[in-house]
Design a protein around this motif. Structure first.
Motif, PDB file in Angstrom:
ATOM      1  N   GLU A  71       0.897  -1.220   0.097  1.00 55.91           N
ATOM      2  CA  GLU A  71       0.049   0.103  -0.128  1.00 55.91           C
ATOM      3  C   GLU A  71       0.877   1.201   0.151  1.00 55.91           C
ATOM      4  O   GLU A  71       0.644   2.116  -0.768  1.00 55.91           O
ATOM      5  CB  GLU A  71      -0.929   0.112   1.299  1.00 55.91           C
ATOM      6  N   ILE A  72       1.835   1.243   0.767  1.00 61.27           N
ATOM      7  CA  ILE A  72       2.720   2.306   0.950  1.00 61.27           C
ATOM      8  C   ILE A  72       3.483   2.472  -0.511  1.00 61.27           C
ATOM      9  O   ILE A  72       3.505   3.770  -0.881  1.00 61.27           O
ATOM     10  CB  ILE A  72       3.766   2.187   1.804  1.00 61.27           C
ATOM     11  N   LEU A  73       4.270   1.596  -1.034  1.00 62.40           N
ATOM     12  CA  LEU A  73       4.764   1.563  -2.296  1.00 62.40           C
ATOM     13  C   LEU A  73       3.639   2.190  -3.407  1.00 62.40           C
ATOM     14  O   LEU A  73       4.403   3.145  -4.072  1.00 62.40           O
ATOM     15  CB  LEU A  73       5.160   0.152  -2.914  1.00 62.40           C
ATOM     16  N   LYS A  74       2.482   1.787  -3.373  1.00 62.16           N
ATOM     17  CA  LYS A  74       1.618   2.022  -4.743  1.00 62.16           C
ATOM     18  C   LYS A  74       1.441   3.710  -4.344  1.00 62.16           C
ATOM     19  O   LYS A  74       0.686   4.020  -5.277  1.00 62.16           O
ATOM     20  CB  LYS A  74       0.331   1.099  -4.773  1.00 62.16           C
ATOM     21  N   ARG A  75       1.264   4.191  -3.107  1.00 59.47           N
ATOM     22  CA  ARG A  75       1.000   5.551  -2.967  1.00 59.47           C
ATOM     23  C   ARG A  75       2.130   6.499  -3.191  1.00 59.47           C
ATOM     24  O   ARG A  75       2.040   7.751  -3.406  1.00 59.47           O
ATOM     25  CB  ARG A  75       0.591   5.776  -1.650  1.00 59.47           C
ATOM     26  N   ASP A  76       3.329   5.843  -3.432  1.00 66.01           N
ATOM     27  CA  ASP A  76       4.639   6.801  -3.721  1.00 66.01           C
ATOM     28  C   ASP A  76       4.810   6.825  -5.248  1.00 66.01           C
ATOM     29  O   ASP A  76       5.111   5.659  -5.906  1.00 66.01           O
ATOM     30  CB  ASP A  76       5.943   6.114  -2.983  1.00 66.01           C
ATOM     31  N   GLU A  77       4.773   8.005  -5.801  1.00 66.33           N
ATOM     32  CA  GLU A  77       4.962   8.143  -7.274  1.00 66.33           C
ATOM     33  C   GLU A  77       6.246   7.691  -7.769  1.00 66.33           C
ATOM     34  O   GLU A  77       6.367   7.167  -8.981  1.00 66.33           O
ATOM     35  CB  GLU A  77       4.719   9.577  -7.594  1.00 66.33           C
ATOM     36  N   ARG A  78       7.341   7.506  -6.830  1.00 67.89           N
ATOM     37  CA  ARG A  78       8.578   6.970  -7.432  1.00 67.89           C
ATOM     38  C   ARG A  78       8.626   5.321  -7.616  1.00 67.89           C
ATOM     39  O   ARG A  78       9.498   5.123  -8.182  1.00 67.89           O
ATOM     40  CB  ARG A  78       9.685   7.475  -6.165  1.00 67.89           C
ATOM     41  N   TYR A  79       7.543   4.694  -6.732  1.00 68.57           N
ATOM     42  CA  TYR A  79       7.740   3.425  -6.588  1.00 68.57           C
ATOM     43  C   TYR A  79       6.309   2.783  -7.048  1.00 68.57           C
ATOM     44  O   TYR A  79       6.477   1.439  -7.421  1.00 68.57           O
ATOM     45  CB  TYR A  79       7.991   2.754  -5.220  1.00 68.57           C
ATOM     46  N   ARG A  80       5.382   3.451  -7.488  1.00 65.69           N
ATOM     47  CA  ARG A  80       4.199   2.939  -7.827  1.00 65.69           C
ATOM     48  C   ARG A  80       4.216   2.183  -9.045  1.00 65.69           C
ATOM     49  O   ARG A  80       3.322   1.161  -9.158  1.00 65.69           O
ATOM     50  CB  ARG A  80       3.059   3.792  -7.949  1.00 65.69           C
ATOM     51  N   MET A  96      -5.326 -13.754  -2.137  1.00 66.57           N
ATOM     52  CA  MET A  96      -4.841 -13.674  -3.458  1.00 66.57           C
ATOM     53  C   MET A  96      -5.682 -12.501  -3.952  1.00 66.57           C
ATOM     54  O   MET A  96      -4.985 -11.582  -4.478  1.00 66.57           O
ATOM     55  CB  MET A  96      -5.144 -14.937  -4.201  1.00 66.57           C
ATOM     56  N   GLU A  97      -6.832 -12.378  -3.793  1.00 67.25           N
ATOM     57  CA  GLU A  97      -7.687 -11.253  -4.271  1.00 67.25           C
ATOM     58  C   GLU A  97      -7.428 -10.085  -3.709  1.00 67.25           C
ATOM     59  O   GLU A  97      -7.212  -8.845  -4.249  1.00 67.25           O
ATOM     60  CB  GLU A  97      -9.127 -11.649  -4.115  1.00 67.25           C
ATOM     61  N   THR A  98      -7.162  -9.769  -2.370  1.00 74.01           N
ATOM     62  CA  THR A  98      -6.555  -8.704  -1.555  1.00 74.01           C
ATOM     63  C   THR A  98      -5.435  -8.261  -2.240  1.00 74.01           C
ATOM     64  O   THR A  98      -5.099  -7.107  -2.427  1.00 74.01           O
ATOM     65  CB  THR A  98      -6.594  -9.166  -0.121  1.00 74.01           C
ATOM     66  N   SER A  99      -4.264  -9.212  -2.453  1.00 75.08           N
ATOM     67  CA  SER A  99      -3.175  -8.726  -2.990  1.00 75.08           C
ATOM     68  C   SER A  99      -3.137  -7.997  -4.368  1.00 75.08           C
ATOM     69  O   SER A  99      -2.531  -7.113  -4.594  1.00 75.08           O
ATOM     70  CB  SER A  99      -2.134 -10.003  -3.157  1.00 75.08           C
ATOM     71  N   ILE A 100      -4.018  -8.669  -5.273  1.00 75.27           N
ATOM     72  CA  ILE A 100      -4.206  -7.955  -6.472  1.00 75.27           C
ATOM     73  C   ILE A 100      -5.026  -6.579  -6.180  1.00 75.27           C
ATOM     74  O   ILE A 100      -4.698  -5.610  -6.833  1.00 75.27           O
ATOM     75  CB  ILE A 100      -4.938  -8.865  -7.474  1.00 75.27           C
ATOM     76  N   GLN A 101      -5.960  -6.776  -5.568  1.00 76.32           N
ATOM     77  CA  GLN A 101      -6.792  -5.410  -4.980  1.00 76.32           C
ATOM     78  C   GLN A 101      -5.765  -4.315  -4.717  1.00 76.32           C
ATOM     79  O   GLN A 101      -5.969  -3.076  -5.151  1.00 76.32           O
ATOM     80  CB  GLN A 101      -7.742  -5.539  -4.411  1.00 76.32           C
ATOM     81  N   LEU A 102      -4.935  -4.452  -4.090  1.00 77.83           N
ATOM     82  CA  LEU A 102      -3.797  -3.520  -3.497  1.00 77.83           C
ATOM     83  C   LEU A 102      -2.934  -3.109  -4.318  1.00 77.83           C
ATOM     84  O   LEU A 102      -1.815  -2.186  -4.167  1.00 77.83           O
ATOM     85  CB  LEU A 102      -3.302  -3.960  -2.181  1.00 77.83           C
ATOM     86  N   GLY A 103      -2.704  -3.821  -5.570  1.00 79.75           N
ATOM     87  CA  GLY A 103      -1.562  -3.492  -6.646  1.00 79.75           C
ATOM     88  C   GLY A 103      -0.711  -4.275  -6.923  1.00 79.75           C
ATOM     89  O   GLY A 103       0.278  -3.986  -7.739  1.00 79.75           O
TER      90      GLY A 103
END
Length: 149
Positions: A71-80, A96-103
């Protein structure tokens, strides 16, 4: 493209060692950095000269688990845009589904067989720069019990 870099966060020392051994057999020109949890991975990523090509996050770790780190990585434009693969011994559909939903680009059930790990890592590493999402989709078709997209 130059040196390829992979980050791995996994609190299990045996799993980290097996991952490194398999990766070295697949491509010994990839730099792989390991941490014990998501918090350490977030600290490590800031020290790298270049962003990693791929990140593996164990789902269940102390301090910060894989989902929290994702979640933190996907919110950071440097790492998303860095592909992240959640790894776990769990094969529960909800995880599995939660992981994909989180990015995450996919969810990998940790292979019990070293040869299976080598084969999976080979597909990932051969496609780091040329289309890892397509490679993962093909891998999921051939091995749906360990790869979920």
């Amino acid at each position: 493209m130059g040196q390829k870099v992979i980050l791995l966060a996994d609190d299990d020392s045996d799993d980290r060692e097996m991952f490194h051994e398999a990766l070295e057999l697949v491509d010994n020109n990839i730099s792989c950095y390991s941490t014990l949890n998501g918090s350490e991975l977030l600290e490590k990523i800031h020290t790298l000269e270049k962003a990693p090509n791929l990140i593996f996050l164990d789902m269940n770790m102390p301090v910060m688990n894989g989902w929290q780190c994702l979640e933190i990585l996907k919110r950071d434009e440097r790492y998303r845009d860095i592909p992240v693969i959640i790894i776990s011994t769990s094969s529960h559909q909800k995880d599995m589904e939660t992981s994909i939903q989180l990015g995450a680009v996919c969810y990998l059930v940790k292979p019990n067989d070293f040869r299976d790990l080598i084969e999976v890592l080979k597909v990932f590493t051969e496609n780091l720069c040329t289309g890892i999402k397509n490679a993962i989709a093909n891998l999921q078709l051939s091995n749906p019990k360990i790869i979920f997209t």
